[in-house]
Scaffold this active site. Structure first.
Site, short mmCIF file in Angstrom:
data_model
loop_
_atom_site.label_atom_id
_atom_site.label_comp_id
_atom_site.label_asym_id
_atom_site.label_seq_id
_atom_site.Cartn_x
_atom_site.Cartn_y
_atom_site.Cartn_z
N ARG A 184 3.44 -9.99 -8.35
CA ARG A 184 3.50 -11.45 -8.47
C ARG A 184 2.46 -12.13 -7.59
O ARG A 184 2.36 -13.36 -7.61
CB ARG A 184 4.88 -11.93 -8.01
N LYS A 206 11.69 -12.44 -18.66
CA LYS A 206 11.32 -11.11 -18.12
C LYS A 206 12.54 -10.20 -18.05
O LYS A 206 12.57 -9.13 -18.67
CB LYS A 206 10.71 -11.26 -16.71
N ARG A 243 9.96 -22.70 -7.70
CA ARG A 243 9.55 -21.42 -8.29
C ARG A 243 8.42 -21.62 -9.29
O ARG A 243 7.52 -20.78 -9.41
CB ARG A 243 10.75 -20.74 -8.96
N ARG A 302 23.55 -18.36 -10.37
CA ARG A 302 22.58 -17.78 -9.43
C ARG A 302 22.13 -18.81 -8.41
O ARG A 302 21.85 -19.95 -8.77
CB ARG A 302 21.37 -17.26 -10.23
N ARG A 320 21.47 -21.16 -17.53
CA ARG A 320 21.92 -19.93 -16.88
C ARG A 320 22.72 -20.27 -15.63
O ARG A 320 23.67 -19.58 -15.30
CB ARG A 320 20.73 -19.05 -16.50
P1 B4P Z 1 14.62 -14.61 -17.47
O1 B4P Z 1 13.30 -15.26 -17.56
O2 B4P Z 1 14.79 -13.31 -18.16
O3 B4P Z 1 14.97 -14.56 -15.93
P2 B4P Z 1 14.46 -13.58 -14.83
O4 B4P Z 1 13.87 -12.32 -15.33
O5 B4P Z 1 15.62 -13.43 -13.97
O6 B4P Z 1 13.22 -14.31 -14.18
P3 B4P Z 1 13.13 -15.16 -12.91
O7 B4P Z 1 11.66 -15.42 -12.71
O8 B4P Z 1 14.02 -16.33 -13.02
O9 B4P Z 1 13.72 -14.26 -11.73
P4 B4P Z 1 13.36 -12.84 -11.09
O10 B4P Z 1 14.60 -12.03 -11.11
O11 B4P Z 1 12.14 -12.21 -11.66
O12 B4P Z 1 15.78 -15.51 -18.08
C1 B4P Z 1 16.03 -16.84 -17.73
C2 B4P Z 1 17.10 -17.45 -18.62
O13 B4P Z 1 16.53 -17.75 -19.88
C3 B4P Z 1 18.30 -16.57 -18.92
O14 B4P Z 1 19.47 -17.32 -18.86
C4 B4P Z 1 18.09 -16.08 -20.33
O15 B4P Z 1 19.28 -15.85 -21.04
C5 B4P Z 1 17.33 -17.23 -20.95
N1 B4P Z 1 16.41 -16.77 -21.97
C6 B4P Z 1 15.52 -15.76 -21.86
N2 B4P Z 1 14.82 -15.64 -23.00
C7 B4P Z 1 15.27 -16.62 -23.84
C8 B4P Z 1 14.91 -17.04 -25.17
N3 B4P Z 1 13.96 -16.40 -25.90
N4 B4P Z 1 15.56 -18.10 -25.70
C9 B4P Z 1 16.51 -18.73 -25.00
N5 B4P Z 1 16.90 -18.41 -23.74
C10 B4P Z 1 16.27 -17.35 -23.18
O16 B4P Z 1 13.02 -13.26 -9.57
C11 B4P Z 1 13.98 -13.91 -8.75
C12 B4P Z 1 13.41 -14.12 -7.36
O17 B4P Z 1 13.21 -12.84 -6.71
C13 B4P Z 1 12.04 -14.79 -7.28
O18 B4P Z 1 12.11 -16.20 -7.35
C14 B4P Z 1 11.56 -14.30 -5.90
O19 B4P Z 1 12.19 -15.01 -4.86
C15 B4P Z 1 12.06 -12.86 -5.86
N6 B4P Z 1 11.06 -11.91 -6.35
C16 B4P Z 1 11.14 -11.20 -7.51
N7 B4P Z 1 10.06 -10.42 -7.67
C17 B4P Z 1 9.26 -10.66 -6.60
C18 B4P Z 1 7.98 -10.17 -6.21
N8 B4P Z 1 7.29 -9.29 -6.97
N9 B4P Z 1 7.43 -10.62 -5.05
C19 B4P Z 1 8.10 -11.48 -4.28
N10 B4P Z 1 9.32 -11.99 -4.59
C20 B4P Z 1 9.89 -11.59 -5.76
#
Ligand code: B4P
Length: 190
Positions: A85, A8, A141, A130, A124
């Site tokens: 979410r 994402k 998660r 993180r 990551r």
């Molecule tokens: P991503 O999947 O891009 O990580 P993210 O957006 O940070 O998602 P995540 O669900 O972990 O966290 P978020 O900030 O939304 O990438 C993950 C890794 O994979 C990276 O290292 C990347 O380089 C690698 N990668 C990606 N694509 C790849 C590919 N094609 N091939 C290889 N590697 C790849 O949320 C964090 C926390 O915030 C949540 O757990 C929650 O506590 C809170 N939160 C966020 N939104 C919320 C909401 N709406 N309601 C309540 N809590 C919320």
């Protein structure tokens, strides 16, 4: 939308740039607050580290403030990364969009079996350190995603907004799939 590690945050910026719109990333906004030591940051720090969702009210408020801010309104369009979410967030967003006389054009779901994404997150952890990228938190998660967020796919599918994209592949390849699927959905050329 997508399970933890689906890409994402990785894809959101480039996709928003492609369409000339603003990204609103709840996870990033939360992490910024934690880093800056704001009252919100202190309130949510341990929740996020443990892999729990931040309460809906807090999350909704933060998103709606950002949605209403002049720079977002000026750009005309927005991409919500990691929001909504929960079903409660869907209902709150629906009401706020009516309020602001705006609407969703599409919902992109990055599709991947969550358990296959654990390696990406552990990788990551080595690079970014993180707090929520440890084995226990990742497992939690994934459970939270299944329980709280996966049901949203049906909601948006029923509204004919859902665009499902295979999230397994190289980052640029997944990006191409997203823009191609969105362009088809939105009826414009790549
Ligand atoms: P991503 O999947 O891009 O990580 P993210 O957006 O940070 O998602 P995540 O669900 O972990 O966290 P978020 O900030 O939304 O990438 C993950 C890794 O994979 C990276 O290292 C990347 O380089 C690698 N990668 C990606 N694509 C790849 C590919 N094609 N091939 C290889 N590697 C790849 O949320 C964090 C926390 O915030 C949540 O757990 C929650 O506590 C809170 N939160 C966020 N939104 C919320 C909401 N709406 N309601 C309540 N809590 C919320």
């Amino acid at each position: 939308m997508g399970p933890p590690g689906a890409g994402k945050g990785t894809q959101a910026g480039a996709i928003a740039e492609h369409y000339g719109i603003v990204t609103i990333s709840t996870g990033q906004l939360f992490r910024d607050n934690i880093q800056l030591g704001t009252a919100l940051g202190k309130q949510i720090e341990s929740l996020i580290a443990d892999g729990n969702l931040v309460p809906d009210e807090v999350t909704n408020q933060m998103v709606f403030q950002r949605l209403a801010s002049p720079d977002v309104r000026k750009r005309g369009g927005f991409l919500l990364d990691g929001y909504p979410r929960t079903l409660e967030q869907v209902a709150a967003l629906d009401a706020e969009l009516v309020n602001q006389r705006r609407r969703l054009n599409a919902v992109v779901a990055l599709m991947a079996e969550p358990t296959t994404l654990v390696d990406r997150l552990l990788q990551r952890a080595e690079i970014e350190g993180r707090a929520d990228d440890n084995a226990d938190s990742i497992r939690h998660r994934i459970d939270v995603y299944h329980a709280e967020t996966a049901p949203l796919l049906d909601v948006y599918r029923d509204r004919d907004l859902l665009v499902e994209v295979d999230a397994i592949g190289e980052v640029p390849e997944v990006r191409r799939r997203i823009t191609a699927a969105l362009d088809a959905k939105l009826g414009r050329q790549s």
